[in-house]
Enzyme design. Structure first.
Site, PDB file in Angstrom:
ATOM      1  N   ILE A   1       9.862   4.428   6.221  1.00  0.00           N
ATOM      2  CA  ILE A   1       9.629   5.370   7.316  1.00  0.00           C
ATOM      3  C   ILE A   1      10.856   6.266   7.519  1.00  0.00           C
ATOM      4  CG2 ILE A   1       8.929   5.613   9.729  1.00  0.00           C
ATOM      5  CD1 ILE A   1       6.873   4.266   7.665  1.00  0.00           C
TER       6      ILE A   1
ATOM      7  N   THR B   1       3.925  10.326  -5.229  1.00  0.00           N
ATOM      8  CA  THR B   1       4.722  10.455  -6.457  1.00  0.00           C
ATOM      9  C   THR B   1       4.142  11.557  -7.352  1.00  0.00           C
ATOM     10  OG1 THR B   1       3.283   8.923  -7.606  1.00  0.00           O
ATOM     11  CG2 THR B   1       5.174   7.948  -6.466  1.00  0.00           C
ATOM     12  N   SER B   2       4.897  11.899  -8.394  1.00  0.00           N
ATOM     13  CA  SER B   2       4.388  12.912  -9.338  1.00  0.00           C
ATOM     14  C   SER B   2       3.080  12.443  -9.964  1.00  0.00           C
ATOM     15  CB  SER B   2       5.430  13.192 -10.423  1.00  0.00           C
ATOM     16  OG  SER B   2       6.510  13.898  -9.845  1.00  0.00           O
TER      17      SER B   2
ATOM     18  N   GLU C   1       6.013  11.220  -0.187  1.00  0.00           N
ATOM     19  CA  GLU C   1       4.833  12.063   0.098  1.00  0.00           C
ATOM     20  C   GLU C   1       3.932  12.197  -1.139  1.00  0.00           C
ATOM     21  OE1 GLU C   1       4.881  14.998   2.948  1.00  0.00           O
ATOM     22  OE2 GLU C   1       6.503  14.093   4.074  1.00  0.00           O
TER      23      GLU C   1
ATOM     24  N   ALA D   1       0.855  -1.200   0.000  1.00  0.00           N
ATOM     25  CA  ALA D   1       0.000   0.000   0.000  1.00  0.00           C
ATOM     26  C   ALA D   1       0.885   1.243   0.000  1.00  0.00           C
ATOM     27  CB  ALA D   1      -0.937   0.003   1.210  1.00  0.00           C
TER      28      ALA D   1
END
Ligand code: CAA
Length: 385
Positions: free
Chosen positions: A158, A368-369, A366, A131
């Site tokens: 992480i 992806t494009s 955070e 995920a």
């Protein structure tokens, strides 16, 4: 309603960030990259001047600044050391998220640990082996047992995980059929039984930043560590990421600025002639694009400030645009800088070689494009545009 931080207060914080970046962080950056060393001392130095809780209210040890204050400060930090900037970005995100969604008791227990540097850093645990981009499909579970929840699962990628003292962890309190509505957010600390830290990932860039899997094996956490209520964990994560995407964009801008500085230096050393003219043209193009990226990040940060004061609704689209444009720009600028410097550009001793590897990572974490493009498209359609 919170009072906006005055422009001169933001300028003073950014000047402090620049000073610490130049004096303390820049001299370490190459060594951290070479030895894959996590700079605990740098985070302590940032905490000493409030830079691990820029938007956190002063009563919890923060600076009470604006999202713009945070974004501009992180650009300065990233210009000196991108590895330190990502840890600082996530720590600020964790502290801010707790202040926004946590109870007074939860904030009092954990936020001062983050802002003071006692926790070194904070970590945000959303992704899992199966995920990543589809965050709502996460499988980690949290089952209520008396006064506790028992967590099981694996969290991946992480940031700062082997060093952080405070973790926000998203886990499922209702079956997969409940989709994103079955996800809840918890605060965990690494001393909890069943909390495990895996082997550090070997990444392309940001080698001074630690990235690990976290395993939860019957990890028992007090029910008081639930953030907000059951079922709002996905909204908490998405809200946190709206802010995090602005700061990753800001970080990418700092990396681009550092590459531009190296190109400018190289330009000065180039004798007058067609080559110098060509390099000047290239520099002008990269500078203009970087300024556009900065304006997008600044605009998104200002909108976030307005949203926090209740003046506008969401800034999701602007945050995604800022992240997409700034990180893709940093990738392009650093790659071009390597080419403009020629053989020197690919030398491991050359700063642009490191910057190119660091920038590469920013288009991925955070969101992806591709995820940013999806978010922008959806938000436009949602608004009927
Ligand atoms: N703010 C508040 N709520 C939001 C929101 C936002 N920005 N975006 C979505 N939501 C809410 C929606 O309103 C919806 O709630 P309701 O059903 O109650 O209305 C709910 O969340 C689900 O929304 P979606 O249907 O849009 O959710 P989705 O499953 O289709 O999401 C996605 C798709 C946008 C791609 C999302 O999965 C996503 O952002 N994926 C990327 C994950 C990511 O960025 N991971 C980064 C890991 S963290 C990291 O990298 C940190 C680090 O250490 C560096």
């Amino acid at each position: 309603m919170a009072t906006p931080f005055a422009a001169d207060e933001t300028a003073a914080v950014v000047a402090r960030a620049r000073a610490i970046a130049v004096e303390r962080l820049a001299p370490l950056a190459a060594e951290l990259d070479r030895h894959h060393r996590f700079p605990v001392e740098s985070f302590r130095a940032l905490a000493d001047v409030g830079l691990l809780g820029v938007t956190v209210p002063t009563r919890w040890g923060g600076l009470g600044g604006e999202p713009l204050t945070l974004a501009l400060s992180l650009s300065e930090i990233a210009r000196a050391c991108a590895s330190t900037a990502v840890g600082a970005s996530v720590t600020n995100m964790v502290a801010e998220t707790l202040c926004r969604f946590g109870s007074e008791e939860l904030i009092a227990r954990f936020v001062p640990r983050l802002t003071s540097g006692e926790a070194v850093t904070g970590s945000f645990c959303l992704s899992e082996p199966a995920a990543g981009s589809d965050a709502a499909s996460l499988r980690a579970t949290a089952v209520r047992d008396g006064d506790d929840y028992v967590l099981d699962g694996t969290k991946m990628w992480i940031t700062s995980g082997a060093y952080s003292g405070v973790f926000i962890v998203m886990a499922r309190t209702a079956p997969a059929a409940a989709g994103h509505k079955g996800i809840s957010a918890f605060v965990l600390t690494p001393d909890l039984p069943g909390f495990g830290i895996g082997k550090a990932e070997e990444k392309t860039g940001l080698l001074g930043s630690n990235t690990v899997p976290i395993t939860l094996d019957g990890c028992r956490v007090p029910a008081a560590n639930l953030i907000g209520e059951e079922g709002i964990g996905f909204r908490i994560a998405m809200t946190a990421l709206d802010g995090g995407r602005i700061t990753i964009g800001a970080m990418a801008n700092g990396i681009a600025r550092a590459a531009l500085a190296a190109v400018r230096e190289h330009l000065h050393a180039t004798p007058t002639g067609p080559l110098r003219t060509a390099r000047k043209v290239a520099y002008g193009e990269l500078l203009a694009r970087t300024r556009a990226a900065e304006l997008l990040v600044e605009r998104a940060a200002v909108l976030k400030g307005a949203a926090l004061r209740g003046e506008v609704a969401r800034y999701t689209r602007e945050a995604a645009m800022a992240k997409l444009f700034a990180t893709e720009n940093a990738k392009a600028v650093t790659t071009r800088a390597v080419e403009l410097l020629g053989a020197a550009g690919v030398d491991r001793a050359c700063v642009v070689e490191r910057l190119m590897r660091d920038a590469r990572v920013t288009t991925i974490f955070e969101g992806t494009s591709e995820v940013q493009r999806l978010v922008i498209g959806r938000e436009v359609l949602r608004a009927g545009g």
